[in-house]
Design an enzyme around this catalytic site. Structure first.
Site, PDB file in Angstrom:
ATOM      1  N   HIS A   9      -1.648   8.267  16.577  1.00  0.00           N
ATOM      2  CA  HIS A   9      -0.378   7.628  16.943  1.00  0.00           C
ATOM      3  C   HIS A   9       0.295   8.397  18.066  1.00  0.00           C
ATOM      4  O   HIS A   9       0.794   7.810  19.031  1.00  0.00           O
ATOM      5  CB  HIS A   9       0.591   7.593  15.749  1.00  0.00           C
ATOM      6  CG  HIS A   9       0.192   6.700  14.640  1.00  0.00           C
ATOM      7  ND1 HIS A   9       0.161   7.139  13.330  1.00  0.00           N
ATOM      8  CD2 HIS A   9      -0.160   5.395  14.605  1.00  0.00           C
ATOM      9  CE1 HIS A   9      -0.196   6.145  12.550  1.00  0.00           C
ATOM     10  NE2 HIS A   9      -0.408   5.073  13.291  1.00  0.00           N
ATOM     11  N   LYS A  64       0.059  -2.154   2.521  1.00  0.00           N
ATOM     12  CA  LYS A  64      -0.551  -0.858   2.827  1.00  0.00           C
ATOM     13  C   LYS A  64      -0.135   0.234   1.848  1.00  0.00           C
ATOM     14  O   LYS A  64      -0.453   1.393   2.049  1.00  0.00           O
ATOM     15  CB  LYS A  64      -0.191  -0.428   4.259  1.00  0.00           C
ATOM     16  CG  LYS A  64      -0.860  -1.284   5.320  1.00  0.00           C
ATOM     17  CD  LYS A  64      -0.621  -0.708   6.700  1.00  0.00           C
ATOM     18  CE  LYS A  64      -1.370  -1.490   7.754  1.00  0.00           C
ATOM     19  NZ  LYS A  64      -1.199  -0.896   9.090  1.00  0.00           N
ATOM     20  N   ARG A 117      -8.823   1.472  18.437  1.00  0.00           N
ATOM     21  CA  ARG A 117      -9.789   2.498  18.052  1.00  0.00           C
ATOM     22  C   ARG A 117     -11.217   1.996  18.161  1.00  0.00           C
ATOM     23  O   ARG A 117     -12.105   2.723  18.532  1.00  0.00           O
ATOM     24  CB  ARG A 117      -9.540   2.963  16.612  1.00  0.00           C
ATOM     25  CG  ARG A 117      -8.242   3.703  16.431  1.00  0.00           C
ATOM     26  CD  ARG A 117      -8.009   3.995  14.987  1.00  0.00           C
ATOM     27  NE  ARG A 117      -7.929   2.734  14.250  1.00  0.00           N
ATOM     28  CZ  ARG A 117      -7.276   2.552  13.125  1.00  0.00           C
ATOM     29  NH1 ARG A 117      -6.679   3.553  12.556  1.00  0.00           N
ATOM     30  NH2 ARG A 117      -7.220   1.380  12.539  1.00  0.00           N
ATOM     31  N   SER A 134      -4.133   6.198   9.249  1.00  0.00           N
ATOM     32  CA  SER A 134      -3.212   6.688   8.221  1.00  0.00           C
ATOM     33  C   SER A 134      -3.768   6.462   6.818  1.00  0.00           C
ATOM     34  O   SER A 134      -3.652   7.316   5.943  1.00  0.00           O
ATOM     35  CB  SER A 134      -1.853   5.996   8.351  1.00  0.00           C
ATOM     36  OG  SER A 134      -1.206   6.369   9.535  1.00  0.00           O
TER      37      SER A 134
END
Length: 170
Positions: free
Chosen positions: A20, A44, A94, A132
């Site tokens: 990030h 999440k 990514r 994360s």
């Protein structure tokens, strides 16, 4: 006087990772002001409350020269971007799987508000695997996360895992 370019970088940042931070630092070079929009995605399973994540992001971004504003939001991204006066959304990529999702999202966002462009930044090769979700999973099993987050974030994650009494469980 020229209009200042405002960008929005949205995410849950639960926790904020070195990946990030790479996108934030690079994205900040593209705009006069970067608004980091911290949102909650209940699917999440957040480890940190909204205010904790806001504080974490503010602390991690304190040394960046570009004007940075960290604020929470709970609305459509394009409505949030409009409310901030943003002309660009910054997103990190990514892998190919990210691209497919982000491409679809950018297309939907373009349909909602064509005045705001989406800019994709490729993650630094050394940071591409960081997510994360995986950082939390590694921490929950007692694994090392120091390569993925700053020392301060590592301490916060490890303290939260310890407080939950979950370290090494599974």
């Amino acid at each position: 006087m020229s209009k200042s370019r405002i960008g929005v970088y949205p995410g849950t940042f639960d926790p904020i990772t070195l990946g990030h931070m790479d996108i934030i630092r690079r994205g900040a070079k593209l705009v006069d002001k970067l608004v980091i929009g911290v949102t909650t995605n209940i699917s999440k399973s957040p480890m940190f409350a909204d205010e904790e994540r806001l504080d974490m992001v503010r602390r991690e971004c304190a040394d960046i020269d570009t004007e940075i504003v960290v604020t929470g939001f709970n609305s459509l991204l394009m409505d949030f971007a409009e409310s901030q006066g943003a002309s660009v959304i910054i997103r990190g990529l990514r892998a190919v799987a990210d691209f497919e999702y982000e491409y679809q999202m950018a297309g939907m966002n373009q349909q909602i508000n064509s005045r705001v462009e989406t800019v994709f930044l490729m993650a630094d090769v050394s940071l591409q695997p960081i997510a994360s979700r995986l950082v939390k999973e590694i921490a929950l099993y007692g694994g090392p996360i120091h390569k993925f987050v700053s020392p301060a974030v590592r301490e916060e994650v490890e303290a939260r895992v310890a407080a939950l009494g979950l370290k090494g469980q599974g």
